[in-house]
Scaffold this motif. Structure first.
Motif, PDB file in Angstrom:
ATOM      1  N   ALA A 179       0.819  -1.217   0.000  1.00 59.76           N
ATOM      2  CA  ALA A 179       0.000   0.000   0.000  1.00 59.76           C
ATOM      3  C   ALA A 179       0.851   1.265   0.000  1.00 59.76           C
ATOM      4  CB  ALA A 179      -0.931  -0.003   1.214  1.00 59.76           C
ATOM      5  N   LEU A 180       2.052   1.173   0.568  1.00 61.86           N
ATOM      6  CA  LEU A 180       2.922   2.344   0.658  1.00 61.86           C
ATOM      7  C   LEU A 180       3.309   2.892  -0.708  1.00 61.86           C
ATOM      8  CD1 LEU A 180       5.293   1.182   3.563  1.00 61.86           C
ATOM      9  CD2 LEU A 180       3.401   2.812   3.707  1.00 61.86           C
ATOM     10  N   THR A 181       3.322   2.027  -1.729  1.00 62.66           N
ATOM     11  CA  THR A 181       3.725   2.464  -3.071  1.00 62.66           C
ATOM     12  C   THR A 181       2.561   2.395  -4.075  1.00 62.66           C
ATOM     13  OG1 THR A 181       4.486   0.204  -3.554  1.00 62.66           O
ATOM     14  CG2 THR A 181       6.126   1.775  -2.725  1.00 62.66           C
ATOM     15  N   SER A 182       1.340   2.248  -3.575  1.00 67.64           N
ATOM     16  CA  SER A 182       0.184   2.119  -4.450  1.00 67.64           C
ATOM     17  C   SER A 182      -0.147   3.446  -5.146  1.00 67.64           C
ATOM     18  CB  SER A 182      -1.036   1.661  -3.647  1.00 67.64           C
ATOM     19  OG  SER A 182      -2.202   1.683  -4.442  1.00 67.64           O
ATOM     20  N   VAL A 183      -0.725   3.347  -6.354  1.00 67.84           N
ATOM     21  CA  VAL A 183      -1.141   4.546  -7.090  1.00 67.84           C
ATOM     22  C   VAL A 183      -2.519   5.022  -6.623  1.00 67.84           C
ATOM     23  CG1 VAL A 183       0.203   3.971  -9.128  1.00 67.84           C
ATOM     24  CG2 VAL A 183      -2.154   3.138  -8.929  1.00 67.84           C
ATOM     25  N   ASN A 184      -3.185   4.224  -5.781  1.00 73.62           N
ATOM     26  CA  ASN A 184      -4.539   4.561  -5.323  1.00 73.62           C
ATOM     27  C   ASN A 184      -4.559   5.250  -3.961  1.00 73.62           C
ATOM     28  OD1 ASN A 184      -5.709   3.328  -7.588  1.00 73.62           O
ATOM     29  ND2 ASN A 184      -5.633   1.318  -6.619  1.00 73.62           N
ATOM     30  N   LYS A 185      -3.462   5.878  -3.589  1.00 78.99           N
ATOM     31  CA  LYS A 185      -3.335   6.413  -2.236  1.00 78.99           C
ATOM     32  C   LYS A 185      -4.414   7.414  -1.858  1.00 78.99           C
ATOM     33  CE  LYS A 185       1.266   5.969  -0.305  1.00 78.99           C
ATOM     34  NZ  LYS A 185       2.423   6.669   0.230  1.00 78.99           N
ATOM     35  N   SER A 242       1.123  12.098   6.503  1.00 84.86           N
ATOM     36  CA  SER A 242       1.228  10.631   6.541  1.00 84.86           C
ATOM     37  C   SER A 242       1.673  10.019   5.220  1.00 84.86           C
ATOM     38  CB  SER A 242      -0.103  10.014   6.976  1.00 84.86           C
ATOM     39  OG  SER A 242      -1.166  10.447   6.154  1.00 84.86           O
ATOM     40  N   ASP A 243       1.489  10.739   4.087  1.00 88.80           N
ATOM     41  CA  ASP A 243       1.963  10.230   2.799  1.00 88.80           C
ATOM     42  C   ASP A 243       3.441  10.543   2.556  1.00 88.80           C
ATOM     43  OD1 ASP A 243      -0.430   9.116   2.157  1.00 88.80           O
ATOM     44  OD2 ASP A 243      -0.989  10.586   0.627  1.00 88.80           O
ATOM     45  N   MET A 244       3.973  11.522   3.279  1.00 94.47           N
ATOM     46  CA  MET A 244       5.342  11.970   3.026  1.00 94.47           C
ATOM     47  C   MET A 244       6.374  11.299   3.932  1.00 94.47           C
ATOM     48  SD  MET A 244       5.349  14.078   0.460  1.00 94.47           S
ATOM     49  CE  MET A 244       4.135  12.927  -0.200  1.00 94.47           C
ATOM     50  N   ILE A 245       5.975  10.917   5.146  1.00 93.53           N
ATOM     51  CA  ILE A 245       6.913  10.253   6.053  1.00 93.53           C
ATOM     52  C   ILE A 245       6.233   9.048   6.702  1.00 93.53           C
ATOM     53  CG2 ILE A 245       8.337  12.276   6.507  1.00 93.53           C
ATOM     54  CD1 ILE A 245       6.852  12.708   9.106  1.00 93.53           C
ATOM     55  N   THR A 246       7.020   8.093   7.100  1.00 99.75           N
ATOM     56  CA  THR A 246       6.492   6.850   7.667  1.00 99.75           C
ATOM     57  C   THR A 246       5.991   7.063   9.088  1.00 99.75           C
ATOM     58  OG1 THR A 246       8.620   6.185   8.593  1.00 99.75           O
ATOM     59  CG2 THR A 246       8.155   5.523   6.307  1.00 99.75           C
ATOM     60  N   ILE A 262       8.402  20.170   8.844  1.00101.60           N
ATOM     61  CA  ILE A 262       9.713  20.181   8.174  1.00101.60           C
ATOM     62  C   ILE A 262      10.011  18.804   7.577  1.00101.60           C
ATOM     63  CG2 ILE A 262      12.204  20.310   8.594  1.00101.60           C
ATOM     64  CD1 ILE A 262      11.570  22.516  10.685  1.00101.60           C
ATOM     65  N   ALA A 263       9.721  17.742   8.345  1.00103.12           N
ATOM     66  CA  ALA A 263       9.994  16.381   7.872  1.00103.12           C
ATOM     67  C   ALA A 263       9.151  16.043   6.642  1.00103.12           C
ATOM     68  CB  ALA A 263       9.730  15.369   8.993  1.00103.12           C
ATOM     69  N   ALA A 264       7.876  16.472   6.645  1.00100.85           N
ATOM     70  CA  ALA A 264       7.006  16.203   5.495  1.00100.85           C
ATOM     71  C   ALA A 264       7.500  16.953   4.256  1.00100.85           C
ATOM     72  CB  ALA A 264       5.570  16.599   5.823  1.00100.85           C
ATOM     73  N   ASN A 265       7.958  18.175   4.438  1.00104.74           N
ATOM     74  CA  ASN A 265       8.512  18.930   3.302  1.00104.74           C
ATOM     75  C   ASN A 265       9.821  18.314   2.815  1.00104.74           C
ATOM     76  OD1 ASN A 265       6.606  20.957   2.693  1.00104.74           O
ATOM     77  ND2 ASN A 265       7.250  22.173   4.456  1.00104.74           N
ATOM     78  N   ASN A 266      10.642  17.859   3.747  1.00105.42           N
ATOM     79  CA  ASN A 266      11.886  17.174   3.361  1.00105.42           C
ATOM     80  C   ASN A 266      11.594  15.872   2.630  1.00105.42           C
ATOM     81  OD1 ASN A 266      13.451  19.180   4.492  1.00105.42           O
ATOM     82  ND2 ASN A 266      13.827  18.093   6.415  1.00105.42           N
ATOM     83  N   GLY A 267      10.433  15.274   2.928  1.00105.55           N
ATOM     84  CA  GLY A 267      10.046  14.025   2.265  1.00105.55           C
ATOM     85  C   GLY A 267       9.415  14.243   0.901  1.00105.55           C
ATOM     86  N   GLY A 268       9.272  15.494   0.495  1.00106.76           N
ATOM     87  CA  GLY A 268       8.710  15.798  -0.827  1.00106.76           C
ATOM     88  C   GLY A 268       7.749  16.970  -0.807  1.00106.76           C
ATOM     89  N   GLY A 269       7.012  17.126   0.289  1.00106.02           N
ATOM     90  CA  GLY A 269       6.079  18.244   0.409  1.00106.02           C
ATOM     91  C   GLY A 269       5.106  18.356  -0.735  1.00106.02           C
ATOM     92  N   ARG A 270       4.596  17.229  -1.224  1.00100.54           N
ATOM     93  CA  ARG A 270       3.757  17.247  -2.420  1.00100.54           C
ATOM     94  C   ARG A 270       2.306  17.658  -2.143  1.00100.54           C
ATOM     95  NH1 ARG A 270       6.935  12.658  -3.241  1.00100.54           N
ATOM     96  NH2 ARG A 270       5.266  11.247  -2.555  1.00100.54           N
ATOM     97  N   ASP A 271       1.958  17.865  -0.874  1.00 98.00           N
ATOM     98  CA  ASP A 271       0.595  18.226  -0.522  1.00 98.00           C
ATOM     99  C   ASP A 271       0.633  19.202   0.649  1.00 98.00           C
ATOM    100  OD1 ASP A 271      -2.160  18.304  -0.467  1.00 98.00           O
ATOM    101  OD2 ASP A 271      -2.443  16.154  -0.110  1.00 98.00           O
TER     102      ASP A 271
END
Length: 261
Positions: A158-164, A200-204, A227-236
């Protein structure tokens, strides 16, 4: 038992606007977080309407009901307020073409004494840190979660699913919505984290737990999570609401202090 509450929200690195909304009422320990969806910034309208309406209506009811309200009464008040908020958003979406199809996730919590009444719709989450044990106490209303429940995929897949981001339940999208409400017992020292999926989508979960276990103030923890979520991509958009159960300090009267009692 008293509750310390702290919020933080950030647009992230790829979005111009913030469709999350987060608020709380310290007087009644009411906490609300929403993650909007829809075009033309309509998601921002939906999440803002949801948090403002529920804070006003449920906050007023809690103030009047006081601490005497039992769990059944609080649950019903939450359901009625969310039903009314749903109607308001749904009607606004159907009366304005720009808002067509808008909706929002929702997490709403009422802390009373040693009890948390937690309601949610969609995939915004609530976690609890108790001692060193960190766990998600809400269950996503999403296609991904349904696939996990059916045994079609594993949590790891689920962590890599396209249906997130496909939610199966949202506020304001239809003329009726079901709020899932669960009662939880609160223990001294518990920390509760409500968050949008921009966290929750950007960091574990493990990374989130490590930050919460850092023994910092709630304000520092909230900022570190963003900060951690932005470092993880910050896509949302990223929003967090932290609540910690603390021991109430008893103020002694002047006479007691003079007598050394």
């Amino acid at each position: 038992m008293i509750y310390e509450i702290c919020t933080q929200t950030d647009p992230g690195l790829t979005r111009d606007n913030n469709e999350d909304a987060v608020t709380f009422d310290a007087a009644t320990n009411l906490c609300i977080l929403a993650d909007g969806m829809g075009g033309y910034n309509a998601g921002e309208i939906a999440s803002g309407m949801a948090t403002a309406f529920i804070k006003s209506e449920l906050g007023r009811w809690l103030s009047q009901a006081g601490k005497n309200a039992n769990a059944k009464e609080v649950r019903r008040a939450m359901e009625i307020c969310v039903e009314n908020a749903n109607h308001s958003i749904f009607n606004a979406a159907n009366s304005n073409p720009q808002y067509s199809g808008m909706g929002t996730t929702l997490v709403v919590g009422v802390f009373q004494g040693m009890r948390l009444m937690l309601g949610h719709i969609g995939d915004s989450r609530c976690y609890r840190l108790r001692g060193t044990q960190f766990q998600q106490i809400s269950k996503d209303h999403s296609l991904l979660q349904e696939q996990i429940d059916a045994g079609l995929i594993t949590p790891e897949q689920a962590l890599t699913s396209v249906n997130k981001n496909l939610v199966t339940r949202a506020l304001g999208v239809e003329d009726a919505v079901l709020l899932e409400v669960n009662e939880h017992r609160v223990e001294l020292g518990d920390i509760y984290l409500m968050c949008s999926d921009g966290l929750s989508d950007m960091i574990t979960d493990e990374a989130i737990a490590a930050i919460l276990l850092g023994s910092k103030s709630l304000d520092q923890i909230a900022k570190q999570l963003v900060i951690a979520a932005n470092n993880g991509g910050g896509r949302d958009n990223i929003s967090v609401l932290l609540t910690q159960a603390k021991e109430a300090s008893v103020k002694r009267g002047l006479l007691s202090r003079m007598l050394g009692k």
